[in-house]
Design an enzyme around this catalytic site. Structure first.
Site, PDB file in Angstrom:
ATOM      1  N   ILE A 503       0.822  -1.215   0.000  1.00 42.84           N
ATOM      2  CA  ILE A 503       0.000   0.000   0.000  1.00 42.84           C
ATOM      3  C   ILE A 503       0.850   1.257   0.000  1.00 42.84           C
ATOM      4  O   ILE A 503       0.322   2.367  -0.027  1.00 42.84           O
ATOM      5  CB  ILE A 503      -0.958   0.020   1.225  1.00 42.84           C
ATOM      6  CG1 ILE A 503      -0.165  -0.110   2.537  1.00 42.84           C
ATOM      7  CG2 ILE A 503      -1.992  -1.077   1.103  1.00 42.84           C
ATOM      8  CD1 ILE A 503      -1.030   0.007   3.779  1.00 42.84           C
ATOM      9  N   ASP A 621       9.837  15.871   8.804  1.00 41.23           N
ATOM     10  CA  ASP A 621       9.397  15.426   7.479  1.00 41.23           C
ATOM     11  C   ASP A 621       7.887  15.571   7.341  1.00 41.23           C
ATOM     12  O   ASP A 621       7.186  14.657   6.909  1.00 41.23           O
ATOM     13  CB  ASP A 621       9.819  13.978   7.234  1.00 41.23           C
ATOM     14  CG  ASP A 621       9.822  13.614   5.746  1.00 41.23           C
ATOM     15  OD1 ASP A 621       9.828  14.546   4.910  1.00 41.23           O
ATOM     16  OD2 ASP A 621       9.824  12.417   5.425  1.00 41.23           O
TER      17      ASP A 621
END
Length: 837
Positions: A503, A621
């Site tokens: 995924i 991030d």
């Protein structure tokens, strides 16, 4: 007199000798050209392919099966005679070539699947390998002729090429070339992208030619190239052909000593180019972009060929070059590089990082150094696939991205690792060294494997905990969040890491959807403990998520460290990433209210990271791909592999190597390498504009001023024209005051200096306010002017520069389990009502 003439003649010979040698064709030491299955030799261009019956002593096969067809059945190709015969193999068979000069060699394999008696070559399925490399696996050719070109560094006295049929099928080959390559064609060093740095080790890499393109010129056949390469035109790769135009001046090319030679690329490559179709308009501001299809999970060597054959004077042409929006060269001036010589060839080698993407984008665009002549050029391009960590060039043997640290990429990891961050990590490991040793000895005594054990984040003590999966002794980090899963359990949960269950793919590795025995859905992220960078991220992820529990942070259920694995098991987020719901995946468009609620949820998670523990934690991030959504579209921040604890109370920042994602990276952090919580705020501001506009943060296909979303949005925000670039599906559906507040919030987040940016708490308050303004349309009169409501609100809510007297953390539960217990909407309702103040 005669002596003088002889001396003059000798001097003349010496003066032209370098030119003669310079233009001389390369003569390969090893030059095996085999027309397989042919009874006679076959001339192609200036070369002669020998019937493979002449090389019978090279061939080891169980059956001597040769096949032929008429040329009429072959599609038009300059090498068509080679495809009219073939050798067929019903069992593994080998060609063994004596190597007279060790070093890099071409291996060219020709395939055309014609039908011959009982053998249908289009149904053939087979592998091709050498002693050290797997070239093809489960390979088949359905219709048209195919030539595969490889470049290998042969270090032994022989080169063995093995053809192995798959699944009771057959193998075949029409022709083979094994030819020496000039020693200087592939140099050992190159530059890297993402992260930018240097690369050493190309000599040892096996390469497969994927594309070889002549920009601005026609096809160059193998007979017109000193190394028998074929170059194809670039038109079909251009994304917007109307932005490009061709130019030709082959006679202007000047090969200079110490630079590229005709073996690097012929004059017909360096003498043609594609440039901006700017019509000498000084206002021209766009990029020319080519798109190339590649196989994911491999690194690629991208060689860019340049030769300035259009400038009339030195220092006239400056331009920028990009690969996948990463800078390859900024303000490139070819005349300076080539020692003030115009029209001298130049090439640049770049190594891409392994990626899940199936595309490589090459772009050129104008520089701001010389705006009078906005132009950019590219003469030629080569894209070569590099072997992966299991010495394979076949896509069917691709390995997870985190496992590609083998061979050359290990060197990149080492280069990146020698940084301040790595030094600090070593110091931390040293502090816990004694505790870890004691723990590992105890684990070994209890019969556990000697695989990696998570760092304890508290006092280094161990706790024994029962599990429905296993009885294991784990470090305190593990005991805080869940269980240690046996590897077999993870295999069962992911259907043995079924590729169809993937995924997502990130820098750490692949993420698989999984289901535990009790029906719990999970997301399984699999890494590689041999990867130094992956190990650091694995430890950081466990350390961070074992400390924190919050409804807007993705929960870690467990881990697996058996068999030298690094596997993390998370709660499964049904709706995937925020990014996938904004663009590129075909999901239904999110409403403005849904987008605001998602941003608010992510802001809560980040606010908790910054304030919910003894020391702030900086995510480092923040991006839309790291904001996940559950089945109810509730946002949770994910991926803490780059996270770092913030500065001490008496410090203003943490000095560390720059890490993050291009397009989201705080420019102040990038310039000064000083990390604060405000770096996350900047990245979140980019996400806010991304949510509003539903487009990538970097899009090299757009005009130059629009490429960077943050820069473009800020320009329009400051002009009061932000509504011009919002997602078209939201047109007319956003309350103007809600849009204004949202835009102001994003603008403040993107302030140049961190000190001028709001805290995440302030961002959270203002996003809640934007939602209140939007919901006022639904709850009240659609024509109601929201300025009345604004006037009733506390001025503190609308003031970034004023610290809110009661922080969001005080309104929320103080337990470390969850600081999001109190709804911001209820807090706002108290602020709006006078009796609540």
């Amino acid at each position: 007199m005669r002596d003088c003439r002889e001396i003059c003649l000798f001097i003349c010979v010496l003066s032209i000798l370098p030119l003669v040698c310079f233009s001389a064709n390369f003569v390969p030491t090893d030059n095996y050209l085999i027309d397989c299955g042919s009874p006679t030799n076959t001339p192609i261009d200036s070369r002669n392919f020998t019937a493979d019956s002449f090389y019978k002593n090279f061939l080891s096969t169980q059956q001597d099966i040769v096949a032929s067809t008429s040329l009429k059945s072959i599609t038009s190709t300059s090498d068509s005679p080679l495809y009219s015969t073939a050798r067929i193999f019903t069992a593994p068979s080998k060609y063994t070539f004596p190597i007279n000069k060790k070093g890099r060699h071409w291996i060219r394999l020709y395939f055309f699947p014609f039908a011959y008696e009982k053998y249908n070559l289009s149904a053939a399925k087979f592998a091709v390998s050498t002693q050290n490399y797997n070239l093809l696996s489960d390979f088949s050719v359905q219709k048209n002729p195919v030539m595969k070109e490889y470049s290998l560094n042969v270090t032994s006295d022989t080169l063995v090429i093995t053809f192995s049929p798959s699944d009771n099928s057959i193998a075949f080959v029409n022709a083979i070339e094994v030819v020496s390559v000039p020693d200087d064609l592939i140099i050992d060093d190159a530059n890297t992208l993402n992260p930018a740095g240097s690369y050493s080790g190309l000599f040892a890499q096996a390469l497969e030619t994927v594309f070889r393109v002549n920009m601005g010129g026609p096809t160059i056949s193998s007979g017109s190239d000193t190394l028998q390469r074929t170059w194809v035109p670039d038109e079909k790769f251009l994304i917007q052909p109307n932005l490009a135009r061709n130019f030709t001046n082959i006679g202007a090319v000047k090969y200079v000593d110490g630079g590229p030679t005709e073996n690097t690329a012929p004059p017909s490559v360096y003498g043609t180019l594609t440039q901006m179709n700017s019509a000498d308009d000084p206002r021209s501001n766009f990029n020319v972009t080519w798109q190339f299809d590649v196989e994911p999970q491999f690194q690629y060597l991208v060689r860019l060929h340049f030769c300035d054959i259009i400038s009339k004077s030195l220092n006239e042409l400056y331009f920028n070059v990009y690969i996948n929006s990463w800078f390859v060269a900024k303000d490139l001036d070819l005349s300076t590089i080539n020692n003030n010589i115009l029209a001298a060839p130049f090439f640049k080698d770049m190594i891409t990082a392994p990626s899940a993407s199936t595309k490589i984008f090459i772009s050129i665009g104008p520089s701001t150094v010389n705006s009078n002549y906005p132009n950019a050029i590219l003469n030629g391009l080569e894209i070569m696939k590099m072997n992966n960590s299991v010495s394979s060039l076949s896509s069917s043997t691709a390995v997870p991205l985190s496992s590609t640290s083998g061979s050359g990429s290990k060197k990149v990891g080492l280069i990146v690792g020698v940084s301040v961050g790595a030094f600090l990590a070593v110091v931390i490991v040293g502090v816990f060294f004694f505790l870890l040793c004691r723990k590992r000895k105890r684990l070994e005594k209890e019969g556990h494997s000697k695989t990696w054990v998570p760092l304890s984040i508290n006092d280094g003590t161990s706790h024994t905990m029962g599990s429905k999966y296993s009885n294991a002794t784990t470090g305190s980090a593990a005991s805080n969040f869940g269980y240690r899963f046996p590897f077999v359990t993870v295999q069962e949960a992911t259907n043995n890491f079924d590729e169809s269950w993937v995924i997502g793919i990130g820098g750490f590795g692949k993420v698989y959807k999984g289901e535990l025995n009790d029906g719990t859905k999970v997301a399984v992220k699999r890494g590689n403990p041999r990867s130094q960078q992956g190990l650091a991220e694995f430890r950081t992820e466990i350390e961070m998520l074992s400390q924190f529990r919050h409804r807007h942070l993705v929960s870690l259920i467990g881990y697996c460290d058996e068999r030298n694995e690094m596997i993390l098991i998370y709660e499964y987020m049904e709706k995937g990433t925020l990014k996938s719901h904004l663009y590129g995946s075909g999901f239904p468009s999110l409403s403005w209210k849904e987008r605001l609620e998602i941003c608010i949820g992510a802001a809560r998670g980040l606010h908790y990271l910054h304030t919910g523990y003894a020391k702030a934690v900086i995510h480092r991030d923040v991006k839309s791909a790291n904001i996940l959504l559950d089945e109810n579209l509730m946002a949770k921040v994910a991926d803490f592999g780059l996270s770092k604890t913030g500065p001490e109370i008496d410090q203003t920042h943490v000095s560390t190597a720059v890490k993050g994602s291009f397009g989201y990276l705080d420019p102040e952090y990038f310039r000064r390498q000083q990390l604060t919580e405000k770096s996350d705020v900047y990245s979140f501001g980019v996400v806010l504009f991304e949510v509003l506009c539903a487009r990538p943060v970097i899009d090299p296909t757009l005009p130059r001023e629009m490429v960077n979303l943050a820069e473009w949005s800020m320009k329009l925000q400051k002009r009061g024209q932000l509504e011009q670039i919002i997602d078209p599906t939201l047109a007319g559906k956003i309350r103007p005051d809600s849009l204004r507040k949202f835009g102001e919030t994003a603008e403040k987040c993107l302030a140049d200096f961190g000190v001028d940016r709001p805290s995440m708490g302030d961002v959270l308050w203002n996003l809640e306010y934007a939602l209140q303004l939007q919901e006022a349309v639904v709850q009240g009169d659609p024509e109601e002017n929201s300025t009345n409501m604004i006037g009733e609100l506390s001025p503190q809510v609308n003031n970034f520069n004023h610290e809110v007297s009661v922080s969001a953390a005080q309104f929320e539960a103080t337990s470390l389990d969850d600081l999001s217990g109190v709804s911001m909407s209820r807090v706002f309702s108290q602020l709006v009502k006078s009796e609540g103040r």
